[in-house]
Design a protein around this motif. Structure first.
Motif, PDB file in Angstrom:
ATOM      1  N   ALA A 159       6.847  23.681  39.555  1.00 19.14           N
ATOM      2  CA  ALA A 159       5.680  22.538  40.653  1.00 19.14           C
ATOM      3  C   ALA A 159       5.678  21.080  39.502  1.00 19.14           C
ATOM      4  CB  ALA A 159       4.721  23.283  40.777  1.00 19.14           C
ATOM      5  N   ARG A 160       5.728  21.497  37.793  1.00 18.43           N
ATOM      6  CA  ARG A 160       5.551  20.041  37.102  1.00 18.43           C
ATOM      7  C   ARG A 160       6.800  19.865  37.292  1.00 18.43           C
ATOM      8  NH1 ARG A 160       2.802  23.570  33.404  1.00 18.43           N
ATOM      9  NH2 ARG A 160       4.743  24.259  32.611  1.00 18.43           N
ATOM     10  N   ARG A 161       8.204  20.412  37.211  1.00 18.09           N
ATOM     11  CA  ARG A 161       9.250  19.163  36.858  1.00 18.09           C
ATOM     12  C   ARG A 161       9.064  18.880  37.689  1.00 18.09           C
ATOM     13  NH1 ARG A 161      11.975  22.131  32.834  1.00 18.09           N
ATOM     14  NH2 ARG A 161      14.378  20.777  32.946  1.00 18.09           N
ATOM     15  N   LEU A 162       9.085  19.170  39.439  1.00 15.31           N
ATOM     16  CA  LEU A 162       9.522  18.973  40.750  1.00 15.31           C
ATOM     17  C   LEU A 162       8.671  17.609  40.883  1.00 15.31           C
ATOM     18  CD1 LEU A 162      11.010  21.450  42.540  1.00 15.31           C
ATOM     19  CD2 LEU A 162      12.474  19.910  40.994  1.00 15.31           C
ATOM     20  N   ASP A 163       7.049  17.821  40.829  1.00 19.09           N
ATOM     21  CA  ASP A 163       6.569  16.830  41.351  1.00 19.09           C
ATOM     22  C   ASP A 163       6.465  15.711  40.031  1.00 19.09           C
ATOM     23  OD1 ASP A 163       4.482  16.561  43.531  1.00 19.09           O
ATOM     24  OD2 ASP A 163       3.428  17.700  42.534  1.00 19.09           O
TER      25      ASP A 163
END
Lengths: 103, 229
Positions: free
Chosen positions: B42-46
């Motif tokens: 989530a951190r990488r895609l958001d």
């Protein structure tokens, strides 16, 4: 006690499925980006994806972006359900139903 | 993302023996693996919400702020600036904000396709086509208006369209920060329009630009809570 799904109950595949579950429903991610997120080798990731695809948990589609071919990977509905059930089973193992402990 | 305290956690996750086909050691390890992997993804895609909100907030704060200083109510400018400066600064900053948003979005979602990408694409079309169709009409009317009324017509319409599209975006993604910002922009636009020519840019700069900065901070906080493993 519920049996843990053997397809998901392996470290590498659990990581793949957990990552894919973070995508929105109906989304797919390009293979190289998934590989980068998981820090797996392409060969290793392919092997695990094939096992997941055989179980019907993962959908793999090949398409073209301009002239370059692209492989897209996403969790199927069945895969998402299996992952949710697996997660619930793990929670149940860690925290057995409180009703049992009541006198 | 590198350099954040989370990156050590992420590294720990990716160093798990990758060729290992064996099950996690126990249920606790399995749960930790799931949570770490999901939050890392989530951190990488958001993308950082601040990068999506703050450039627009700064553009409004500075651009409309300069416009108010140069063309306040009455005839006397509050700051001796060339007449072309405020709008030029506003458009340059808006273009920079748009470019930032494009780069940040492509980096985050560029390799993800499907329903989300389609939503984003259609939402982008709504902005582009909506703006063109509205401004084409305005352009034909505003040449017949005095300068202060023409300025109010342009900015109140542009800000109103922005508010409505933010609310629509909130509805598309069920994003309450985006929706509330749309409501806020629409309300302050109404207040500015009632206050009249000259005052409208002040309201938009302070309440509108400031509101975007606050919304960005709130969205970032919510994002961090969501990304906790």
């Amino acid at each position: 006690m519920t049996e843990l799904d053997p397809v998901i109950h392996a470290q590498a595949r659990l990581r793949v499925v957990a990552s894919l579950s973070a995508l929105n429903v109906g989304d797919k991610i390009a293979f190289p980006r998934l590989q980068e997120l998981l820090a797996m080798t392409a060969g290793n990731l392919s092997v695990h994806l094939r096992k997941l695809e055989d179980a019907g948990y993962v959908e793999i589609s090949k398409t073209h972006r301009g002239r370059t071919p692209a492989t897209l990977v996403g969790l199927s509905r069945r895969g998402r359900l299996a992952f949710e059930e697996y997660t619930e089973a793990i929670h149940a193992l860690l925290d057995p139903a409180p009703s049992k402990e009541q006198p | 993302m590198t350099g954040s305290p989370d990156s050590t956690l992420f590294r720990k996750v990716v160093c798990v023996d990758l060729d290992d086909d064996s099950p996690p050691t126990d249920a606790a390890a399995a749960l930790r693996l799931i949570q770490d992997q999901r939050s890392a993804t989530a951190r990488r895609l958001d993308p950082d919400a601040r990068l999506l909100y703050w450039p627009w907030g700064v553009a409004w704060l500075v651009g409309f702020g300069l416009f108010f200083l140069r063309f306040p109510p009455g005839d006397q400018a509050l700051a001796h600036l060339p007449g072309w400066l405020p709008l030029t600064v506003l458009f340059v900053l808006l273009a920079a904000a748009g470019a930032t948003q494009a780069v940040v979005s492509v980096r985050a979602y560029g390799q993800v396709t499907g329903d989300s990408a389609r939503r984003g694409q259609w939402y982008g079309y709504a902005w582009a086509l909506g703006s063109v169709s509205v401004y084409a009409g305005l352009g034909r009317i505003s040449e017949h208006l005095p300068h202060d009324l023409a300025a109010l017509l342009w900015s109140a319409t542009a800000v109103g369209l922005t508010g409505a599209l933010h609310m629509a975006g909130g509805a598309v993604w069920l994003d309450q920060d985006l929706f509330r910002l749309g409501v806020w922009i629409s309300v302050i636009n109404l207040i500015g329009a009632i206050a009249g020519p000259g005052w409208h840019p002040l309201v938009v700069a302070v309440a509108g630009g400031g509101g975007m900065l606050v919304a960005g901070a709130l969205a970032r906080r919510r994002q961090r809570q969501r990304q906790q493993p």
